[in-house]
Design a protein around this motif. Structure first.
Motif, PDB file in Angstrom:
ATOM      1  N   LEU A 154       1.178  -1.509   0.081  1.00 51.47           N
ATOM      2  CA  LEU A 154       0.175   0.026   0.165  1.00 51.47           C
ATOM      3  C   LEU A 154       0.716   1.515  -0.185  1.00 51.47           C
ATOM      4  O   LEU A 154       0.632   1.801  -0.407  1.00 51.47           O
ATOM      5  CB  LEU A 154      -0.867  -0.041   1.520  1.00 51.47           C
ATOM      6  N   VAL A 155       2.110   1.382   0.402  1.00 53.71           N
ATOM      7  CA  VAL A 155       2.883   2.526   0.792  1.00 53.71           C
ATOM      8  C   VAL A 155       3.278   2.464  -1.024  1.00 53.71           C
ATOM      9  O   VAL A 155       3.527   3.777  -1.154  1.00 53.71           O
ATOM     10  CB  VAL A 155       4.710   2.006   1.382  1.00 53.71           C
ATOM     11  N   ARG A 156       3.339   1.656  -1.374  1.00 52.61           N
ATOM     12  CA  ARG A 156       4.284   1.887  -2.976  1.00 52.61           C
ATOM     13  C   ARG A 156       2.779   2.554  -4.006  1.00 52.61           C
ATOM     14  O   ARG A 156       3.314   3.573  -4.234  1.00 52.61           O
ATOM     15  CB  ARG A 156       4.458   0.611  -3.209  1.00 52.61           C
ATOM     16  N   LEU A 337      13.561   7.606  12.480  1.00 53.15           N
ATOM     17  CA  LEU A 337      13.349   9.166  12.545  1.00 53.15           C
ATOM     18  C   LEU A 337      15.119   9.688  11.398  1.00 53.15           C
ATOM     19  O   LEU A 337      14.647  11.403  11.705  1.00 53.15           O
ATOM     20  CB  LEU A 337      13.385   9.507  14.114  1.00 53.15           C
ATOM     21  N   GLN A 338      15.994   9.356  12.386  1.00 55.79           N
ATOM     22  CA  GLN A 338      17.306   9.817  11.452  1.00 55.79           C
ATOM     23  C   GLN A 338      17.310   9.330  10.363  1.00 55.79           C
ATOM     24  O   GLN A 338      18.345  10.096   9.277  1.00 55.79           O
ATOM     25  CB  GLN A 338      18.234   9.532  12.543  1.00 55.79           C
ATOM     26  N   PHE A 339      17.045   8.193   9.334  1.00 56.54           N
ATOM     27  CA  PHE A 339      17.240   7.663   8.197  1.00 56.54           C
ATOM     28  C   PHE A 339      16.054   7.984   7.811  1.00 56.54           C
ATOM     29  O   PHE A 339      17.242   8.784   6.385  1.00 56.54           O
ATOM     30  CB  PHE A 339      18.325   6.182   8.475  1.00 56.54           C
ATOM     31  N   PHE A 340      15.245   6.988   7.558  1.00 59.60           N
ATOM     32  CA  PHE A 340      14.390   7.643   6.501  1.00 59.60           C
ATOM     33  C   PHE A 340      13.397   8.668   6.756  1.00 59.60           C
ATOM     34  O   PHE A 340      12.614   9.217   5.564  1.00 59.60           O
ATOM     35  CB  PHE A 340      13.438   6.578   6.378  1.00 59.60           C
ATOM     36  N   LYS A 341      13.127  10.077   7.445  1.00 53.79           N
ATOM     37  CA  LYS A 341      12.614  11.038   7.870  1.00 53.79           C
ATOM     38  C   LYS A 341      13.099  11.763   6.945  1.00 53.79           C
ATOM     39  O   LYS A 341      11.703  12.577   6.085  1.00 53.79           O
ATOM     40  CB  LYS A 341      11.847  11.156   8.981  1.00 53.79           C
ATOM     41  N   GLN A 347      11.401  15.102  -4.120  1.00 52.15           N
ATOM     42  CA  GLN A 347      10.572  15.109  -4.764  1.00 52.15           C
ATOM     43  C   GLN A 347      10.265  13.899  -5.669  1.00 52.15           C
ATOM     44  O   GLN A 347       9.101  13.901  -6.702  1.00 52.15           O
ATOM     45  CB  GLN A 347      10.459  16.293  -6.116  1.00 52.15           C
ATOM     46  N   ASP A 348      11.331  13.018  -6.042  1.00 52.92           N
ATOM     47  CA  ASP A 348      11.202  11.702  -6.739  1.00 52.92           C
ATOM     48  C   ASP A 348      10.126  10.683  -5.804  1.00 52.92           C
ATOM     49  O   ASP A 348      10.101  10.635  -4.118  1.00 52.92           O
ATOM     50  CB  ASP A 348      12.512  11.343  -6.415  1.00 52.92           C
ATOM     51  N   ALA A 349       9.237  10.332  -5.924  1.00 46.74           N
ATOM     52  CA  ALA A 349       7.949   9.357  -5.867  1.00 46.74           C
ATOM     53  C   ALA A 349       8.721   8.053  -5.124  1.00 46.74           C
ATOM     54  O   ALA A 349       8.370   7.920  -4.385  1.00 46.74           O
ATOM     55  CB  ALA A 349       7.174   9.455  -6.496  1.00 46.74           C
ATOM     56  N   GLU A 350      10.009   7.233  -5.960  1.00 44.90           N
ATOM     57  CA  GLU A 350      10.468   6.322  -5.700  1.00 44.90           C
ATOM     58  C   GLU A 350      11.371   7.075  -4.163  1.00 44.90           C
ATOM     59  O   GLU A 350      10.780   5.436  -3.322  1.00 44.90           O
ATOM     60  CB  GLU A 350      11.502   5.474  -6.214  1.00 44.90           C
ATOM     61  N   VAL A 351      12.013   7.698  -3.780  1.00 47.09           N
ATOM     62  CA  VAL A 351      12.634   7.767  -2.665  1.00 47.09           C
ATOM     63  C   VAL A 351      11.406   7.521  -1.718  1.00 47.09           C
ATOM     64  O   VAL A 351      11.882   6.998  -0.598  1.00 47.09           O
ATOM     65  CB  VAL A 351      13.406   9.246  -2.795  1.00 47.09           C
ATOM     66  N   MET A 356       8.647   6.288   3.392  1.00 41.84           N
ATOM     67  CA  MET A 356       7.650   5.472   4.158  1.00 41.84           C
ATOM     68  C   MET A 356       7.977   4.220   4.534  1.00 41.84           C
ATOM     69  O   MET A 356       7.402   3.865   5.355  1.00 41.84           O
ATOM     70  CB  MET A 356       6.127   6.211   3.298  1.00 41.84           C
ATOM     71  N   GLY A 357       8.235   3.551   3.659  1.00 36.47           N
ATOM     72  CA  GLY A 357       8.528   2.268   3.699  1.00 36.47           C
ATOM     73  C   GLY A 357       9.035   2.058   5.210  1.00 36.47           C
ATOM     74  O   GLY A 357       9.172   1.469   5.813  1.00 36.47           O
TER      75      GLY A 357
END
Length: 404
Positions: A154-156, A337-341, A347-351, A356-357
């Motif tokens: 669902l995230v993707r 919180l420090q790596f993914f957030k 702008q890039d949807a894949e990133v 979010m995953g």
């Protein structure tokens, strides 16, 4: 180099594709990536931990080393170290994915295929064999892992649209993951699901029109509500059972049920935890306390079937103390919180999907931990480490590709 890229793309695909449909399938992708990466790293000896990945790698290593040290202080046995090796080996797998740059699309496809495979397996076990679906795992581990795969699909689907084939596959993965979880009759993983989905829709839907936000939210709610509203369905029966078991525990201290046993263990452990608040009493310490409670009549003999407290936080605090609990919280929260957030709004949807995953993964595990010590099972550890490794490394790869 191209050969290795294809090879590692297959390994990344296997992380999700075979995790729930073959014995120990959850380990296949991780160890193929690690072993291949380690053999290549021996000849290059490149830096494993750097500025870009330290917030993901160091929490894993700290958790593995810290918990191993605490466990060894309770029982000097090398077998006690087995659960913590994946958290130390993740650095080599991360390095391999960064070096050979496998396809990020195959990670998502593998998750969808894994969710569909789990659903087919679960449907066969439930509808044909007439039993709670569990695959090759315990029912709770199987159901929660399938639910996780569905939510990641669902995230993707929410972040990246345009390819009808991929969109359809991701939506199929969502439905399949939810269905497999329902057939497993596991309830705990659904406790905080609406909160997590609400957060996802809030983040993704900021740029949407009001009509689109309303439509998508309603569609997600319907998909989740369908099994709940099914008359005389599995979900309704399991919810009713849980309510009855809570009432029986409150009225008569009935501990011989799934919910009653959990409530009794939590109450018992909460009173007993101050015996060793900083480093805990170890796994054997819980066994001794549990058996002592049964002998004294405080706990029902049924509880002797449980070697963990069915609450990740209480189980870790009881066995490894405050030190172990802080390491667990850091394992979940620091990469999130420090790596993914920081990449959640690029702008890039894949990133954005990978970011979010990477945040949803520990969120779901924190949810699972409310009613199950998920990381105490090898399946829980391997799924977490494998997905964290792939999501993080592929995110950095995608950022570099975009910058070039």
């Amino acid at each position: 180099m191209r050969v290795f890229q294809v090879l590692f793309s297959i390994f990344v695909f296997l992380v999700g594709a075979v995790a729930l449909v073959m014995p120990r399938g959850y380990s296949v992708g991780f160890y193929l990536i690690f072993l291949s990466g380690f053999l290549h790293w021996i000849f290059s000896r490149n830096e494993l931990i750097c500025e870009k990945n330290r917030w993901l790698i160091w929490p894993c290593i700290s958790y593995g080393v810290g918990h191993a040290a605490i466990v060894l202080s309770h029982e000097w046995a090398w077998r006690s170290l087995d659960p913590y090796w994946p958290f130390l080996l993740i650095a080599f797998g991360f390095w391999a994915i960064r070096r050979y740059r496998p396809s990020l699309f195959l990670l998502w496809i593998g998750l969808a295929v894994g969710a569909v495979g789990a659903s087919v397996f679960a449907g066969y076990q439930s509808m044909v064999l007439g039993q709670r679906a569990s695959g090759y795992l315990t029912t709770i581990q199987f159901g929660d892992a399938a639910l996780l795969f569905g939510v990641l699909c669902l995230v993707r689907a929410l972040n990246v649209r345009g390819n009808k084939w991929m969109d359809g596959l991701m939506l199929l993965g969502v439905v399949a993951g939810l269905a497999a979880s329902v057939w497993s009759q596991s309830r705990g993983g659904w406790v905080a699901l609406l909160l997590i989905l609400g957060w996802m829709l809030l983040i993704v839907g900021k740029s949407w029109s009001f009509a689109k936000r309303l439509t998508v939210s309603f569609a997600v709610l319907v998909v989740i509500a369908l099994p709940v509203l099914q008359p005389e369905g599995i979900v309704q029966k399991r919810v009713q059972e849980a309510v009855q078991e809570v009432e029986h525990f409150i009225d008569t201290n009935e501990q011989g049920t799934s919910v009653g046993a959990r409530l009794a263990m939590w109450e018992f452990a909460a009173k007993d935890i101050l015996k060793s608040p900083f480093f805990g009493v170890g796994a054997q310490g819980w066994i001794k306390s549990r058996d002592s409670g049964v002998e004294s009549g405080v706990l029902n003999p049924y509880i002797q079937n449980f070697n963990q407290l069915h609450n990740e936080y209480l189980d870790v605090a009881y066995k490894t103390g405050l030190a172990g609990l802080l390491l667990l919280i850091a394992l979940y929260c620091v990469p999130m919180l420090q790596f993914f957030k920081p990449y959640l709004h690029v702008q890039d949807a894949e990133v954005r999907a990978l970011a979010m995953g990477g945040m949803v993964l520990p969120m779901m595990y924190m949810d699972f931990g409310l009613t199950q010590a998920f990381l105490s099972h090898n399946s829980g550890r391997m799924v977490f480490v494998s997905l964290l490794m792939c999501l993080g490394a592929l995110l950095l790869n995608r950022l570099e590709d975009q910058s070039q």
